[in-house]
Design a protein around this motif. Structure first.
Motif, PDB file in Angstrom:
ATOM      1  N   SER A   1       0.823  -1.209   0.000  1.00  0.00           N
ATOM      2  CA  SER A   1       0.000   0.000   0.000  1.00  0.00           C
ATOM      3  C   SER A   1       0.851   1.250   0.000  1.00  0.00           C
ATOM      4  O   SER A   1       0.598   2.192  -0.732  1.00  0.00           O
ATOM      5  CB  SER A   1      -0.848   0.045   1.270  1.00  0.00           C
ATOM      6  OG  SER A   1      -2.115  -0.390   1.024  1.00  0.00           O
ATOM      7  N   GLY A   2       1.857   1.242   0.857  1.00  0.00           N
ATOM      8  CA  GLY A   2       2.687   2.436   0.993  1.00  0.00           C
ATOM      9  C   GLY A   2       3.325   2.804  -0.331  1.00  0.00           C
ATOM     10  O   GLY A   2       3.327   3.961  -0.735  1.00  0.00           O
ATOM     11  N   THR A   3       3.856   1.814  -1.019  1.00  0.00           N
ATOM     12  CA  THR A   3       4.525   2.102  -2.284  1.00  0.00           C
ATOM     13  C   THR A   3       3.543   2.601  -3.326  1.00  0.00           C
ATOM     14  O   THR A   3       3.721   3.672  -3.915  1.00  0.00           O
ATOM     15  CB  THR A   3       5.190   0.825  -2.825  1.00  0.00           C
ATOM     16  OG1 THR A   3       6.075   0.326  -1.847  1.00  0.00           O
ATOM     17  CG2 THR A   3       5.950   1.126  -4.096  1.00  0.00           C
ATOM     18  N   PHE A   4       2.504   1.821  -3.543  1.00  0.00           N
ATOM     19  CA  PHE A   4       1.695   2.126  -4.721  1.00  0.00           C
ATOM     20  C   PHE A   4       0.634   3.189  -4.450  1.00  0.00           C
ATOM     21  O   PHE A   4       0.281   3.944  -5.349  1.00  0.00           O
ATOM     22  CB  PHE A   4       1.121   0.835  -5.299  1.00  0.00           C
ATOM     23  CG  PHE A   4       2.207  -0.020  -5.880  1.00  0.00           C
ATOM     24  CD1 PHE A   4       2.853   0.379  -7.046  1.00  0.00           C
ATOM     25  CD2 PHE A   4       2.653  -1.157  -5.247  1.00  0.00           C
ATOM     26  CE1 PHE A   4       3.899  -0.368  -7.577  1.00  0.00           C
ATOM     27  CE2 PHE A   4       3.692  -1.911  -5.764  1.00  0.00           C
ATOM     28  CZ  PHE A   4       4.321  -1.517  -6.934  1.00  0.00           C
ATOM     29  N   SER A   5       0.137   3.283  -3.233  1.00  0.00           N
ATOM     30  CA  SER A   5      -0.765   4.390  -2.949  1.00  0.00           C
ATOM     31  C   SER A   5      -0.013   5.689  -3.120  1.00  0.00           C
ATOM     32  O   SER A   5      -0.497   6.648  -3.719  1.00  0.00           O
ATOM     33  CB  SER A   5      -1.305   4.319  -1.520  1.00  0.00           C
ATOM     34  OG  SER A   5      -2.056   3.153  -1.351  1.00  0.00           O
ATOM     35  N   ASN A   6       1.186   5.733  -2.597  1.00  0.00           N
ATOM     36  CA  ASN A   6       1.965   6.958  -2.704  1.00  0.00           C
ATOM     37  C   ASN A   6       2.305   7.298  -4.135  1.00  0.00           C
ATOM     38  O   ASN A   6       2.217   8.441  -4.555  1.00  0.00           O
ATOM     39  CB  ASN A   6       3.257   6.816  -1.911  1.00  0.00           C
ATOM     40  CG  ASN A   6       3.100   7.373  -0.527  1.00  0.00           C
ATOM     41  OD1 ASN A   6       2.635   8.499  -0.368  1.00  0.00           O
ATOM     42  ND2 ASN A   6       3.430   6.594   0.466  1.00  0.00           N
ATOM     43  N   LEU A   7       2.685   6.302  -4.879  1.00  0.00           N
ATOM     44  CA  LEU A   7       3.084   6.578  -6.255  1.00  0.00           C
ATOM     45  C   LEU A   7       1.872   6.971  -7.082  1.00  0.00           C
ATOM     46  O   LEU A   7       1.890   7.953  -7.827  1.00  0.00           O
ATOM     47  CB  LEU A   7       3.744   5.343  -6.857  1.00  0.00           C
ATOM     48  CG  LEU A   7       4.178   5.518  -8.318  1.00  0.00           C
ATOM     49  CD1 LEU A   7       5.396   6.417  -8.380  1.00  0.00           C
ATOM     50  CD2 LEU A   7       4.485   4.184  -8.967  1.00  0.00           C
ATOM     51  N   LEU A   8       0.811   6.180  -6.966  1.00  0.00           N
ATOM     52  CA  LEU A   8      -0.247   6.266  -7.966  1.00  0.00           C
ATOM     53  C   LEU A   8      -1.376   7.216  -7.607  1.00  0.00           C
ATOM     54  O   LEU A   8      -2.010   7.763  -8.497  1.00  0.00           O
ATOM     55  CB  LEU A   8      -0.811   4.872  -8.233  1.00  0.00           C
ATOM     56  CG  LEU A   8       0.200   3.912  -8.862  1.00  0.00           C
ATOM     57  CD1 LEU A   8      -0.415   2.547  -9.069  1.00  0.00           C
ATOM     58  CD2 LEU A   8       0.714   4.461 -10.190  1.00  0.00           C
ATOM     59  N   ILE A   9      -1.650   7.399  -6.338  1.00  0.00           N
ATOM     60  CA  ILE A   9      -2.801   8.258  -6.034  1.00  0.00           C
ATOM     61  C   ILE A   9      -2.631   9.639  -6.649  1.00  0.00           C
ATOM     62  O   ILE A   9      -3.473  10.079  -7.434  1.00  0.00           O
ATOM     63  CB  ILE A   9      -3.103   8.284  -4.523  1.00  0.00           C
ATOM     64  CG1 ILE A   9      -3.704   6.937  -4.114  1.00  0.00           C
ATOM     65  CG2 ILE A   9      -4.082   9.399  -4.186  1.00  0.00           C
ATOM     66  CD1 ILE A   9      -4.025   6.809  -2.646  1.00  0.00           C
ATOM     67  N   PRO A  10      -1.534  10.336  -6.376  1.00  0.00           N
ATOM     68  CA  PRO A  10      -1.413  11.641  -7.033  1.00  0.00           C
ATOM     69  C   PRO A  10      -1.317  11.526  -8.563  1.00  0.00           C
ATOM     70  O   PRO A  10      -1.965  12.286  -9.279  1.00  0.00           O
ATOM     71  CB  PRO A  10      -0.113  12.211  -6.452  1.00  0.00           C
ATOM     72  CG  PRO A  10       0.078  11.484  -5.182  1.00  0.00           C
ATOM     73  CD  PRO A  10      -0.457  10.110  -5.414  1.00  0.00           C
ATOM     74  N   LEU A  11      -0.551  10.558  -9.041  1.00  0.00           N
ATOM     75  CA  LEU A  11      -0.325  10.501 -10.481  1.00  0.00           C
ATOM     76  C   LEU A  11      -1.574  10.085 -11.244  1.00  0.00           C
ATOM     77  O   LEU A  11      -1.862  10.614 -12.315  1.00  0.00           O
ATOM     78  CB  LEU A  11       0.814   9.525 -10.799  1.00  0.00           C
ATOM     79  CG  LEU A  11       2.214  10.041 -10.486  1.00  0.00           C
ATOM     80  CD1 LEU A  11       3.244   8.934 -10.675  1.00  0.00           C
ATOM     81  CD2 LEU A  11       2.566  11.232 -11.369  1.00  0.00           C
ATOM     82  N   GLN A  12      -2.311   9.136 -10.710  1.00  0.00           N
ATOM     83  CA  GLN A  12      -3.478   8.678 -11.463  1.00  0.00           C
ATOM     84  C   GLN A  12      -4.707   9.547 -11.227  1.00  0.00           C
ATOM     85  O   GLN A  12      -5.642   9.532 -12.030  1.00  0.00           O
ATOM     86  CB  GLN A  12      -3.799   7.219 -11.107  1.00  0.00           C
ATOM     87  CG  GLN A  12      -2.782   6.241 -11.690  1.00  0.00           C
ATOM     88  CD  GLN A  12      -3.252   4.800 -11.651  1.00  0.00           C
ATOM     89  OE1 GLN A  12      -4.062   4.427 -10.812  1.00  0.00           O
ATOM     90  NE2 GLN A  12      -2.737   3.977 -12.561  1.00  0.00           N
ATOM     91  N   CYS A  13      -4.711  10.281 -10.101  1.00  0.00           N
ATOM     92  CA  CYS A  13      -5.834  11.197  -9.874  1.00  0.00           C
ATOM     93  C   CYS A  13      -5.589  12.533 -10.550  1.00  0.00           C
ATOM     94  O   CYS A  13      -6.506  13.320 -10.741  1.00  0.00           O
ATOM     95  CB  CYS A  13      -6.028  11.470  -8.385  1.00  0.00           C
ATOM     96  SG  CYS A  13      -6.680  10.098  -7.480  1.00  0.00           S
TER      97      CYS A  13
ATOM     98  N   LEU B   1      -1.342   7.924   9.533  1.00  0.00           N
ATOM     99  CA  LEU B   1      -0.907   9.148   8.839  1.00  0.00           C
ATOM    100  C   LEU B   1      -1.018   8.955   7.334  1.00  0.00           C
ATOM    101  O   LEU B   1      -1.486   9.847   6.606  1.00  0.00           O
ATOM    102  CB  LEU B   1       0.543   9.475   9.202  1.00  0.00           C
ATOM    103  CG  LEU B   1       0.775  10.012  10.613  1.00  0.00           C
ATOM    104  CD1 LEU B   1       2.259  10.111  10.896  1.00  0.00           C
ATOM    105  CD2 LEU B   1       0.114  11.366  10.774  1.00  0.00           C
ATOM    106  N   GLY B   2      -0.588   7.790   6.871  1.00  0.00           N
ATOM    107  CA  GLY B   2      -0.666   7.522   5.438  1.00  0.00           C
ATOM    108  C   GLY B   2      -2.111   7.461   4.980  1.00  0.00           C
ATOM    109  O   GLY B   2      -2.493   8.100   4.002  1.00  0.00           O
TER     110      GLY B   2
END
Ligand code: HEM
Ligand code: CU
Ligand code: CU
Lengths: 510, 635
Positions: B114-126, B202-203
């Motif tokens: 979760s930490g890796t891909f939520s961080n990477l993709l949430i901003p980029l894909q949203c 926090l995440g």
């Protein structure tokens, strides 16, 4: 040669080396040797009642064959991998030449998917047949086990069908629809009817399973309501690391037992007045000892430790030196003092609690009954075929779990909370031996992690005729009475209504 | 609040806000970075390291199970007093199992995935310039890091790490005299978990806020890639369930250190005597633990399912079948996962009536899970499948998800669980459905987004090889375990050779261990491929997989704020592959098509915080997210 290819080759080589090593290794542990090696090995954590690993059983031809087959599978897998590695690399070369890398790699993977499907299914079927023989199914030794097994079989059949269909589709789609430059995928985003169908079908199947499951569950956990009549009640007591069985004596009643009463001579904490009085005296003495130690902690106690240390130093016994040094440190930094004070507090509390029972007339009378005087404590559990048996579980220290796989029975044993399991054994040990082999015994295993010897915490269960159980009971200890000569000992029993009323009372088990 | 729902026309122009760039030092760029892409890489690398440790432990204790009577001198040089004479001490065996489980569940598959891909993709894909609160995001990583260090430090205390199982049930875990690991080791374990929970919260707050508030123009909730839906719901689950574990842990700390008796009663311990604790209940702990514990398995699994949805759709060159059904399934699973925890407790002595209720809700969960499986199959049907390593792993995930999911139907059935509870059948079940499936999801994610993270490609051949080896090993290791369990072999046993009945499984144990080592070797391929490609891999193109989603519109170079100019507008859903009206078989979300409106009209929730978090206070963004929760429908 390009570097990746070299790397792959090296990797393949490494695999071969590892594999050879593993083979050599296992050759040297030919399973039949295990027993002797094992018996020689010194294992302080293993209890005294050791069962030797049976060499006769280990060496059957079937077993040797199974082992061979396992190894063949493994060799096969590794060969397959090597072939795959090569194939993928060839595709890399052609990619260089033709520039059509995706397609080639794709083809390899597509075929491997097909191969995996075929070999995978073969493997699964092999498992079903060979290891399927070993599972506990349709050989239950208890009445409810039959219902259990049929529930299990239904689930097994349904899930297996789904398993084979869905895995087949997954792999076959992967095989059929791999990339082709000249083809375009079908644009097909949804189909409501299809989706409703495949929501509905699992829903129906699961409804069937859950309803049947509910039936089975009810018949097991409310066994007492299902089977009116006499129930033989046995207390099964768990501790780090073993089990004890307690049977009612002549009076047919299990006496009160409580963790507060546990002492060296009263392992199960039975409410026996003389034992409890002795315990009170012992506790008071220990408190006095502890207080004395506290008083002399920084004088004689410390001096004694110093002297021990010097003595150990003299003979260069480094191990003792280390442990003595630890004790000295504990004295100096106050840990020892805390420990002693805590221990005193604990014992005072225990005394207080015991006295609270003794000084309360009503409690006293209901606790210290003659029922506990003639209770029988045994190292094995003997139960009669076709009788309804309730195990009342009590834990001395932490959570254990009593698992009787052959009876399809399991229940956690929780300190401070009485639990129980009721079932009817239907197959005697002798009958089971005929079925499972001459060495077979029923066991109750601990199945909740409980510490260092958890893996070796079991008690033998014997199913026999009521007469045999009675005869056996006569040979068992009743620690707090002299055995009355030749007095007939009736079966241990109470009736079910009494039972349920009593579960609320944490300490008392009748 | 400037981030409230606004007309999308109003937020076209913000590019100039990013004209200034801070001077970056090594420390701000690589260590205390607030950039979501860097934090994502930090999570990934930490996760990989923890994964190696966790797997290494399983390889060590598998040796003991396969060859209980052999000695392995290298163990003694590695572990010292815990493997005297080259044979694992039973206490240490339990410690390894416990820490293996803890690491895999929390450190690798919760934080690492979760930490890796939520961080990477949430901003980029949203389509956001960064997380809602980049600073909190950074804290989240560092709490995680600290937590990992604390956990691993327990290997260096005299009495060894926690060893009462990853569930650390009291009283075993509460009494330091009950087993050595329940001393300082468990204290450290609990501290590590508290830190971990802080990190997860926090995440999670950040992920939720960002998804709700910071989507770009046109990115309505029903145009979100399924990855984002999965991460979003995962974060919601975590936010609602981790605090309960925190509560459970705190009470356990009280019981251990301050003489309370929340979980303790009627105990007489060897070598200590009767304890003063009375009136507590060990079963209370189990309720609290599994209130997190069950959602936790979905916290692990859902991101993997989200990733595989995205990867499968992209590489099958087809829209994901039943996008809406997929979302509804995720929502259903999320909701149900909060009311099924009791299926872990059928035989704890809890009221049998409760068992019945938990059985009903548990088996209902199988329905959305089945729907998801069928939808994956339908997506592959008549696709044009490119077997990239990511795709291989995604297909592997579906296979493992089926195999492991089906056995859940046995375990969710209270009657069947009487016999199966804590047997090797359970070990087989959860390793397939939660362990292997999620690890496969994680690998799919790594292979798929590696070019995004490092601007280079990983080697495909090694990737395929890695996949096949891992896939074969996973089945060889975990499939036979079902049969062991069904034959009555209990889990968490240090050795089986003392019980004659289990002798017939010795050769299977050997097979499992050898297969596990094979899997271990396969991971070396991955490690090599990963680190080699970071530095030496071929440079990637901007959209190497010809994918539709927004993250591929940023260009290769990582910059603060993600997009050089404006954030692109989104015109359609994420899965428009192989549209009959297009020549190309993909149609990026950000590409304006013929006849489509210039802008997406209608109210969209957009929050354009500047990338360095200066323009919007995190708190503003956070609170406004609640406003949007209620406006969800309109999007
Ligand atoms: C390298 C591959 C792996 C192998 C060979 C392996 C093997 C094992 C074995 C043999 C056990 C002990 C079972 C028992 O006696 O109860 C175990 C426990 C466990 N494993 Fe794994 N495992 C692997 C990967 C994973 C992964 C990926 C996960 C992620 C969820 C995982 C999670 C767990 C958990 C939660 C436990 C239970 C620990 C406990 O009993 O407290 N494992 N594993
Ligand atoms: Cu145990
Ligand atoms: Cu669960």
């Amino acid at each position: 040669m390009n570097t990746i290819f070299k790397k792959t080759l090296k990797f393949a080589l490494a695999l071969v080396v590892i594999f050879t090593a593993a083979t050599l290794l296992t050759d040297s542990v030919d399973i039949s040797d295990v027993s002797t090696v094992h018996l020689k090995a010194e294992k302080p954590w293993v209890g005294a009642d050791e069962y030797a690993y049976d060499p006769g059983q280990a060496d059957t031809p079937e077993k040797a064959l199974a082992s061979k087959i396992n190894w063949t599978i493994l060799i096969f897998v590794i060969l397959m991998i090597l072939v795959l590695a090569n194939a993928l690399d060839i595709s890399k070369y052609t990619a260089k030449i033709t520039g059509r890398e995706t397609v080639n790699q794709n083809n390899v993977n597509k075929w491997v998917f097909l191969l995996f499907l075929i070999l995978g299914f073969a493997g699964v079927i092999w498992e079903y047949i060979n290891h399927g023989k070993l599972i506990l199914l349709n050989d239950s030794s208890s009445e409810h086990g039959v219902a259990y097994d049929s529930m299990f079989s239904i689930t097994l059949i349904l899930t297996s069908i789904v398993f084979f269909i869905t895995q087949f589709l997954l792999f076959i789609f992967s095989f059929l629809y791999s990339y082709d430059k000249n083809r375009k995928a079908l644009y097909y985003a949804h189909n409501n009817r299809l989706e409703i169908i495949w929501t509905f079908i699992p829903a129906v199947v699961l409804t069937i399973l859950v309803l049947r499951g509910h039936q089975t569950w009810k018949s097991v956990v409310y066994a007492e309501e299902y089977h009116k009549g006499k129930i033989n009640t046995i207390e099964v007591f768990a501790y780090q690391f073993g089990w004890k069985a307690r049977y009612a004596g002549q009076d047919g009643m299990l006496g009160v037992a409580d963790y507060k009463f546990i002492s060296g001579t009263n392992e199960l904490g039975l409410a026996v007045k003389s034992e409890v009085d002795a315990l009170l005296i012992e506790l008071k003495e220990q408190i006095a000892d502890d207080q004395k130690t506290i008083k002399n902690l920084n004088t004689t106690v410390l001096d004694g430790l110093m002297a021990d240390y010097a003595a150990a130093d003299g003979v260069k016994d480094y191990k003792s030196m280390e442990s003595i040094q630890k004790e000295i440190d504990a004295v100096k930094n106050g840990d020892r003092l805390d420990e002693l004070e805590e221990s005193i507090e604990r014992k005072q509390k225990q005394i207080e609690r015991i006295l609270a029972i003794q000084n309360d007339k009503k409690l006293f009378v209901s606790t210290f009954t003659p029922a506990s005087m003639d209770d029988i404590i045994a190292q094995e559990i003997h139960i009669a075929k076709d009788s309804l048996v309730t195990f009342n579980f009590r834990s001395k220290d932490i959570i254990h779990s009593a698992w009787l796989p052959h009876f399809r029975a399991q229940m956690n044993v929780v300190p401070g909370m009485p639990t129980k399991f009721t079932f009817r054994p239907t197959k005697t040990t002798a009958e089971a031996k005929k079925e499972f082999g001459p060495e077979f015994e029923y066991y109750l295993y601990c199945n909740k992690i409980c510490g260092v010897s958890h893996f070796n915490m079991k008690i033998k269960v014997v199913v026999e005729s009521q007469a045999e159980v009675d005869a056996w009971l006569k040979t068992q200890q009743t620690p707090f009475t002299k055995k009355p000569e030749a007095a007939p000992i009736p079966a241990i029993m109470s009736d079910s209504t009494q039972m349920t009323n009593d579960t609320l009372k944490r300490v008392a088990l009748r | 609040m400037s981030t409230a729902t606004i007309d999308s026309h109003a937020v076209g122009h913000h590019g100039d806000a990013h004209g200034h760039h801070h001077k970056e030092t090594f420390i701000t760029k690589y260590i205390f970075s607030t950039d979501h892409k860097m934090i994502s890489k930090q999570y990934l690398i930490t996760g990989i390291i923890m994964g190696c440790l966790g797997m290494g432990m399983s390889l060590l204790f598998r040796l003991q199970l396969a060859w209980p009577d052999e000695t392995f001198p290298f163990l003694e040089s590695l572990l010292g007093k815990w493997a005297k004479g080259g044979k694992l001490d039973p206490n240490y065996y339990m410690a390894l199992v416990t820490i293996h489980g803890t690491i895999m569940v929390f450190y690798v598959l919760t934080a690492g995935l979760s930490g890796t891909f939520s961080n990477l993709l949430i901003p980029l894909q949203c389509g956001a310039r960064d997380m809602a609160s980049p600073f909190m995001n950074m804290l989240s990583y560092w709490f995680f890091f600290l937590s990992s260090v604390v956990l691993m430090s327990s290997f260096f205390v005299e009495t060894g790490p926690a060893s009462s199982g990853w569930t650390v049930y009291p009283p075993l875990s509460a009494l330091s005299k009950a087993m050595p690991g329940s001393g300082v080791g468990t204290t450290l374990w609990l501290m590590a978990i508290v830190l971990f929970i802080v990190s997860a919260l926090l995440g999670g707050i950040n992920y939720i806020t960002t998804v709700l508030n910071m989507r770009t123009k046109g990115m309505s909730m029903n145009r979100l890639p399924l990855t984002i839906w999965a991460f979003f719901l995962t974060a919601v689950l975590g936010l609602l369930s981790f605090p309960v574990l925190l509560g459970a842990g705190l009470l356990l700390i009280f019981d251990r250190s301050f003489g309370t008796s929340f979980y303790l009663s009627d105990i007489h311990l060897n070598g200590v005597g009767a304890l003063t604790n009375s009136g507590g209940s060990p079963v209370l702990y189990q309720h609290l633990f599994w209130f997190l514990g069950h959602p936790e398995v979905y916290i692990i699994l859902m991101p993997a399912l989200g990733i595989s949805s995205e990867v499968i759709s992209t590489n099958a060159r087809k829209p994901i079948f039943g996008y809406t059904a997929m979302i509804i399934s995720l929502l259903g699973i999320s909701f149900l996962s909060f009311i099924v925890w009791g299926h872990h407790m059928f035989i704890t002595g809890m009221n049998p009536f409760l068992g019945t209720m938990f059985m009903y809700v548990t088996l209902i969960i199988a329905v959305p899970s089945a729907v998801k499986t069928f939808n994956y199959l339908a997506t592959l049907w008549k696709g044009n499948i490119r077997f990239t390593p990511a795709m291989l792993f995604a297909i592997g995930l579906v296979s493992l998800f089926i195999s492991g999911g089906l056995t859940g139907i046995y375990l969710g059935n209270a009657a069947l669980d009487i016999q199966l509870h804590d047997s090797y059948f359970v070990v087989a079940h959860f390793h397939l459905v939660m362990g292997s499936a999620s690890i496969f999801g994680m690998f799919a994610g790594i292979y798929h987004w590696f070019p995004k993270m490092y601007g280079r490609m990983m080697n495909k051949t090694l990737g395929s090889l890695h996949f096949w080896l891992t896939f074969i090993s996973a089945y060889l290791v975990f499939f036979p375990m079902h049969f062991m369990g069904l034959a009555g072999v209990p889990r968490r046993y240090y050795q089986f050779s003392l019980i004659p009945e289990f002798g017939i499984w010795m050769d299977v144990n050997v097979l499992i261990t050898v297969a596990a080592w094979l899997g271990g070797v396969a991971q070396l391929l991955f490690i090599y491929n990963f680190f080699y490609s970071i530095f030496k891999g071929p440079v990637a193109s901007t959209n190497p997989w010809e994918s539709n989603t927004l993250e591929w519109s940023t260009g290769l170079k990582h910059i603060h704020g993600n997009w050089e100019g404006d954030i692109p507008t989104v015109y359609r859903g994420p899965h428009e592959y192989s549209r009959p009206d297009r020549e190309l078989d993909y149609f990026p979300q950000y590409e304006k098509g013929n006849g489509e409106p210039e802008h997406y009209h209608g109210p969209v929730t957009v929050a354009d915080t500047s990338y360095d978090g200066k323009k919007e206070k995190a708190s503003t963004v956070f609170f406004s997210s609640f406003a949007h929760l209620f406006a969800l429908k309109r999007a």
